[in-house]
Design an enzyme around this catalytic site. Structure first.
Site, PDB file in Angstrom:
ATOM      1  N   SER A  66      18.647  16.204  31.493  1.00  0.00           N
ATOM      2  CA  SER A  66      19.736  15.448  32.124  1.00  0.00           C
ATOM      3  C   SER A  66      20.500  14.567  31.146  1.00  0.00           C
ATOM      4  CB  SER A  66      19.184  14.544  33.224  1.00  0.00           C
ATOM      5  OG  SER A  66      18.442  15.299  34.119  1.00  0.00           O
ATOM      6  N   THR A 197      19.289  10.261  34.281  1.00  0.00           N
ATOM      7  CA  THR A 197      20.005   9.539  33.236  1.00  0.00           C
ATOM      8  C   THR A 197      19.146   8.499  32.571  1.00  0.00           C
ATOM      9  OG1 THR A 197      22.043   9.739  34.458  1.00  0.00           O
ATOM     10  CG2 THR A 197      21.928   7.929  32.922  1.00  0.00           C
ATOM     11  N   THR A 215      24.179  10.343  29.730  1.00  0.00           N
ATOM     12  CA  THR A 215      23.837  11.407  30.683  1.00  0.00           C
ATOM     13  C   THR A 215      24.744  12.619  30.496  1.00  0.00           C
ATOM     14  OG1 THR A 215      23.558  11.904  33.051  1.00  0.00           O
ATOM     15  CG2 THR A 215      25.447  10.566  32.466  1.00  0.00           C
ATOM     16  N   ARG A 225      34.732  15.815  36.456  1.00  0.00           N
ATOM     17  CA  ARG A 225      33.978  14.815  37.223  1.00  0.00           C
ATOM     18  C   ARG A 225      33.330  13.786  36.281  1.00  0.00           C
ATOM     19  NH1 ARG A 225      28.411  12.837  37.438  1.00  0.00           N
ATOM     20  NH2 ARG A 225      27.998  12.199  39.561  1.00  0.00           N
ATOM     21  N   GLY A 227      30.689  10.464  36.396  1.00  0.00           N
ATOM     22  CA  GLY A 227      29.708   9.792  37.253  1.00  0.00           C
ATOM     23  C   GLY A 227      29.721   8.286  37.089  1.00  0.00           C
ATOM     24  N   THR A 248      20.387   4.639  37.975  1.00  0.00           N
ATOM     25  CA  THR A 248      20.272   6.088  37.817  1.00  0.00           C
ATOM     26  C   THR A 248      20.301   6.718  39.199  1.00  0.00           C
ATOM     27  OG1 THR A 248      18.799   7.863  37.075  1.00  0.00           O
ATOM     28  CG2 THR A 248      17.749   5.813  37.699  1.00  0.00           C
ATOM     29  N   GLY A 249      20.835   7.918  39.295  1.00  0.00           N
ATOM     30  CA  GLY A 249      20.845   8.575  40.593  1.00  0.00           C
ATOM     31  C   GLY A 249      22.173   9.235  40.887  1.00  0.00           C
TER      32      GLY A 249
HETATM   33  C1  SD4 Z   1      25.580  10.796  37.381  1.00  0.00           C
HETATM   34  N1  SD4 Z   1      24.037   8.978  37.531  1.00  0.00           N
HETATM   35  O1  SD4 Z   1      26.311  11.345  36.591  1.00  0.00           O
HETATM   36  C2  SD4 Z   1      24.335  10.179  36.839  1.00  0.00           C
HETATM   37  C3  SD4 Z   1      23.293  11.202  37.000  1.00  0.00           C
HETATM   38  C4  SD4 Z   1      21.961  10.692  36.882  1.00  0.00           C
HETATM   39  O2  SD4 Z   1      20.396   9.243  36.910  1.00  0.00           O
HETATM   40  O3  SD4 Z   1      21.076  11.365  36.656  1.00  0.00           O
HETATM   41  N2  SD4 Z   1      21.666   9.517  37.016  1.00  0.00           N
HETATM   42  O4  SD4 Z   1      25.767  10.777  38.595  1.00  0.00           O
END
Ligand code: SD4
Length: 337
Positions: A66, A197, A215, A225, A227, A248-249
């Site tokens: 990731s 991330t 990330t 896109r 994030g 993260t998420g």
């Molecule tokens: C995103 N937050 O691009 C990042 C992805 C991720 O832990 O894994 N966050 O949405």
């Protein structure tokens, strides 16, 4: 006594250790990133150096697929990167989003902070900037990312992030055309495999803090896109008079609530780090009960905490800590709520 033990003893001399600083804390069980950041502080590097080295370690190791090159191919099969670095003393920051063909996204983010008056650069123009600053450009595709992309195409491009389009995006690939807002199914905001991330916070023993993220975003994202990770206050935030947070998420949802900024403001108002993290998660939960996400928080006295939203696949959230209690990174966890 090894050199690193000597450095540890010097940095964690009891006078300073009383405040629980210095401190490195990062999302997920990315132990080598924590160790790299801590070693940087031990060797006399700044908190910005520590954040950069920690993120870069993950970029090189492609942490959980990731972070860094060769992960999360988008709808056209390309890997693109997002990163952010913020200095909590000066409130300077640099962010890069949708970065193409450059592996070291956190390095580019730092170059934006240090060599421009801007805060964020995106896309091909960010790549051009990076090239001018001496970063190498190369294809970020690997055999693994190519295979993920090929399998996805073979499986009628499932899953994807389209809605209200024709042909039906739950059955067909692009090109799509917009249709009236008729789609009834609710998108599940949970996917444990595409959210890992690195978000990292580093304090030196004087309470100077920096935070950063890196990330490759979401697998099969729509090209262009961006994030939450490179968005200041969403992916991370740092203010040495208070502390820092990193999230993260599911960034598409999380960025709407600036959870890292909210957590830092909660800590500014006197809330302890764990409760501040919980408040930031609660704010999102109110609107998106099933979102996938977690946050780490730390204050200027070296206290820290984390919180996560409980969904299938995320019952407990793991994160790493290095401070003067141990000369190796400690794996910590928090129960999601
Ligand atoms: C995103 N937050 O691009 C990042 C992805 C991720 O832990 O894994 N966050 O949405």
């Amino acid at each position: 006594m090894s050199t690193s033990m000597i450095y540890f003893t010097l940095m964690c001399f009891p006078t300073f250790a009383q405040t629980s600083l210095p401190l490195v804390i990062n999302t997920w069980s990315f132990k080598n990133a924590t160790a790299a950041a801590w070693a940087t502080l031990q060797a006399g590097g700044s908190v910005l150096d520590a954040v950069e080295k920690g993120c870069d370690r993950c970029q090189e190791e492609q942490c959980d697929g990731s972070v860094g090159y060769g992960g999360s191919p988008d709808e056209s099969g390309e890997t693109t990167l997002d990163a952010l670095i913020m200095d909590g003393n000066t409130m300077e920051m640099g962010a890069v989003a949708d970065l193409k063909r450059v592996k070291n996204a956190i390095g580019v983010a730092r170059a934006i902070m240090e060599h421009t008056e801007h805060s964020m650069l995106v896309g091909e123009s960010a790549t051009l900037f990076a090239e001018n600053m001496g970063f190498v450009t190369e294809d970020l595709t690997t055999a693994k990312s190519l295979d993920m992309f090929t399998q996805w195409l073979k499986g009628s491009c499932q899953p994807n992030y389209r809605k209200n389009v024709f042909p039906n995006p739950t059955k067909s690939c692009r090109p799509y055309k917009p249709v009236a807002n008729t789609r009834m199914e609710k998108r599940l905001h949970t996917n444990i495999h595409s959210h890992d991330t690195i978000g990292i916070i580093a304090f030196d023993r004087y309470g100077h803090v920096a935070a950063g993220t890196s990330t490759n975003g979401l697998t099969h994202k729509i090209p262009g896109r961006v994030g939450d990770s490179p968005i200041v206050g969403a992916g991370a935030y740092a203010d040495s008079s208070v502390g820092a947070a990193a999230a993260t998420g599911d960034g598409d949802v999380m960025m709407r609530f600036l959870p890292s900024f909210l957590a830092v403001e909660m800590m500014r108002a006197g809330t302890d780090p764990s409760a501040a993290c919980e408040m930031a998660i609660s704010r999102i939960k109110r609107h998106y009960a099933d979102f996938f996400g977690a946050i780490i928080c730390a204050n200027a006295t070296g206290h820290y905490g984390a919180a996560c939203n409980k969904v299938p696949g995320l019952l407990q959230f793991h994160y790493m800590v290095s401070n003067c209690e141990s000369d190796t990174p400690l794996l910590k966890s928090v129960e999601c709520f």
